[in-house]
Design a protein around this motif. Structure first.
Motif, PDB file in Angstrom:
ATOM      1  N   VAL A 193      -0.498  74.943 -50.070  1.00 41.02           N
ATOM      2  CA  VAL A 193       0.728  74.236 -50.447  1.00 41.02           C
ATOM      3  C   VAL A 193       0.684  73.984 -51.946  1.00 41.02           C
ATOM      4  O   VAL A 193      -0.378  74.057 -52.573  1.00 41.02           O
ATOM      5  CB  VAL A 193       0.866  72.895 -49.686  1.00 41.02           C
ATOM      6  CG1 VAL A 193       0.914  73.122 -48.190  1.00 41.02           C
ATOM      7  CG2 VAL A 193      -0.281  71.954 -50.039  1.00 41.02           C
ATOM      8  N   VAL A 220       1.868  68.536 -54.099  1.00 35.63           N
ATOM      9  CA  VAL A 220       1.968  67.869 -52.796  1.00 35.63           C
ATOM     10  C   VAL A 220       0.707  67.058 -52.535  1.00 35.63           C
ATOM     11  O   VAL A 220       0.760  65.884 -52.133  1.00 35.63           O
ATOM     12  CB  VAL A 220       2.195  68.901 -51.671  1.00 35.63           C
ATOM     13  CG1 VAL A 220       2.141  68.209 -50.304  1.00 35.63           C
ATOM     14  CG2 VAL A 220       3.520  69.624 -51.857  1.00 35.63           C
ATOM     15  N   TRP A 221      -0.450  67.684 -52.760  1.00 36.43           N
ATOM     16  CA  TRP A 221      -1.721  66.973 -52.594  1.00 36.43           C
ATOM     17  C   TRP A 221      -1.838  65.823 -53.591  1.00 36.43           C
ATOM     18  O   TRP A 221      -2.320  64.731 -53.245  1.00 36.43           O
ATOM     19  CB  TRP A 221      -2.892  67.937 -52.780  1.00 36.43           C
ATOM     20  CG  TRP A 221      -2.973  69.007 -51.749  1.00 36.43           C
ATOM     21  CD1 TRP A 221      -2.836  70.352 -51.941  1.00 36.43           C
ATOM     22  CD2 TRP A 221      -3.216  68.831 -50.345  1.00 36.43           C
ATOM     23  NE1 TRP A 221      -2.966  71.031 -50.757  1.00 36.43           N
ATOM     24  CE2 TRP A 221      -3.207  70.123 -49.754  1.00 36.43           C
ATOM     25  CE3 TRP A 221      -3.447  67.728 -49.531  1.00 36.43           C
ATOM     26  CZ2 TRP A 221      -3.418  70.331 -48.403  1.00 36.43           C
ATOM     27  CZ3 TRP A 221      -3.655  67.926 -48.168  1.00 36.43           C
ATOM     28  CH2 TRP A 221      -3.637  69.203 -47.617  1.00 36.43           C
TER      29      TRP A 221
END
Length: 479
Positions: A136, A140-141
């Protein structure tokens, strides 16, 4: 007439805590991100700096910073406020320059936090995909990590210290195991490295680049004074924590980098670090501890990055808190949570700023390591060196003017030697700054200009805004 008393429902304006030396050391050593330095900085210093002698560079930088710490700690009892650089410079050089230092410190610690936010997003994605998980976007992380840090930063400082303590012990333990295995085995077939003990090799190659990378590895140790309001006995705890943190960081870096060079052999270490800097540590761990050791290092690298982010978040939040108390930013930042005793508004402010920048970086399509990490880490390195130079000057001026401490070594000689050493590091960093941020001279000039403008904005606030006393806040406005 009796002095007014604070309402039972009014928000508190003092931080609270019973942090001891160990807890503060955990937080500032975690901010230095030792495993991240071992994995990221050592390959750069060995491959692009002074080669196999790079471990000695950590010792040289530690000596300079210990000289800085002597004056820093001597002045600590006379600076009763949280805020570290800001309060030191304000007491020594006046409110306008103090505010300039405060704004620069906020920019510096925000920059280093953003650098690690970029790195951790890429590191988590790489870790997840290496075990067959989905890939991803890095941001996002990173946003998920921001959410976790926001919760911990909002709560009592001792919760953060416990989390950091566990993570720090784990990351140091794996490197110590690697060091012991390499040393007991006698290193590579050519034996343990002696380059770090040879002055001719220490000052060979690009020693300026080596010093620049080494000094950047210590960012965070000076944050001990930021936690003075939450320390059990500030006048004893802060100096002890500062010296202990510096010694631990310096010894750990020097010994570990020497062991890793010895694991390869001098020439092979330089070649491997230059060719594969990103996998240098993992390859070393895999070669000496087996595949399981390599996997453990990869996982702990992520936790090391998280620990650094949390530690720098706490430092930045306390700068917002100090500035809120001095009315340089909205007074709400100077409030503390009634239950947690934390600078909750300041913490949420820092969280919001971090999130905003990460969104901007993501929309701009910046690479999380080559651009976000490199640019922001370079910015932080330059900023913290300027701050330490200003603090050294403040220490010298404060003691010369006040005469409250007559110890010549603590208040004159050591701070002056520290100032000269830091000026040398600053000159080397300025000369090699384009290299530190990826090779762009135009970008280097732009970053320098931003730091100057931020500092001047702080000076302007110090001149135009009266310090005053934070206003009394009603229960309704605190909610």
């Amino acid at each position: 007439m009796a002095a007014p008393t604070e309402s039972a429902h009014a928000p508190a304006t003092r931080l609270s805590g019973t942090l001891g030396v160990g807890a503060i050391v955990f937080m500032v050593v975690a901010a230095a991100a030792p495993l991240t330095v071992i994995a990221g900085t050592i390959p750069l210093g060995v491959g692009a700096g002074n080669g196999a002698a790079f471990p000695a560079t950590f010792v040289l930088c530690a000596v300079v910073l210990l000289l800085f710490a002597v004056g820093f700690c001597a002045m600590s009892p006379h600076v009763p406020d949280a805020g570290a650089f800001f309060t030191y410079v304000r007491h020594g050089l006046g409110r306008p320059l103090g505010m300039g230092a405060a704004f620069l410190a906020l920019a510096t610690y925000t920059a280093v936090q953003l650098a690690v936010y970029g790195y951790i997003g890429a590191a988590i994605d790489e870790l997840v995909t290496s075990y067959g998980g989905p890939s991803v976007p890095w941001w996002v992380w990173t946003i998920a990590v921001i959410a976790v840090v926001a919760v911990l930063g909002y709560r009592h400082i001792e919760l953060s210290s416990r989390v950091l303590g566990v993570l720090l012990i784990a990351e140091i333990a794996i490197v110590v195991v690697l060091d012991v295995v390499v040393v007991l085995a006698g290193g590579s077939p050519e034996g343990l490295s002696t380059a770090a003990f040879d002055p001719g090799q220490i000052f060979s190659g690009a020693v300026g680049i080596a010093i620049m990378f080494a000094i950047a590895s210590f960012i965070g140790f000076e944050a001990t004074a930021v936690f003075r309001d939450e320390a059990r006995d500030p006048q004893r705890t802060i100096p002890r924590a500062t010296y202990l943190a510096l010694v631990i960081i310096g010894v750990f870096y020097a010994v570990s980098s020497w062991a890793i060079v010895s694991a390869w052999g001098d020439e092979a270490a330089v070649a491997e670090a230059g060719a594969n800097p990103g996998t240098f540590l993992v390859s070393t761990a895999t070669n000496w501890l087996g595949p399981v050791g390599g996997h453990i290092v990869t996982i702990l690298l992520v936790t090391s990055l998280f620990a650094a982010i949390l530690a720098f978040h706490n430092v930045a939040a306390r700068y917002w808190y100090a500035l809120g108390g001095h009315r340089a930013v909205p007074a709400a930042c100077g409030r503390t949570h009634q239950s947690h005793g934390s600078p909750h508004v300041a913490s949420l402010t820092q969280t919001g700023i971090s999130l905003l920048f990460i969104v901007v970086f993501a929309v701009a399509g910046l690479d999380p390591v080559a651009q976000v990490f490199a640019w922001m880490a370079g910015t932080a390195t330059l900023g913290v060196l300027v701050l330490m130079v200003m603090t050294c000057l403040a220490v010298l001026v404060f003691f010369a003017r006040s005469g409250v401490d007559r110890r010549v070594w603590n208040t004159r000689i050591a701070p002056l030697l520290g100032l000269l050493g830091l000026l040398g590091c600053l000159v080397l960093t300025l000369g090699n700054f384009p290299t530190l941020i990826g090779g762009s001279t135009a970008l280097a000039v732009g970053i320098g200009a931003v730091l100057v403008l931020v500092t001047l904005a702080g000076v302007a606030v110090g001149i135009t805004r009266r310090e005053g006393t934070p206003p009394v806040v009603t229960r309704e406005t605190a909610l």
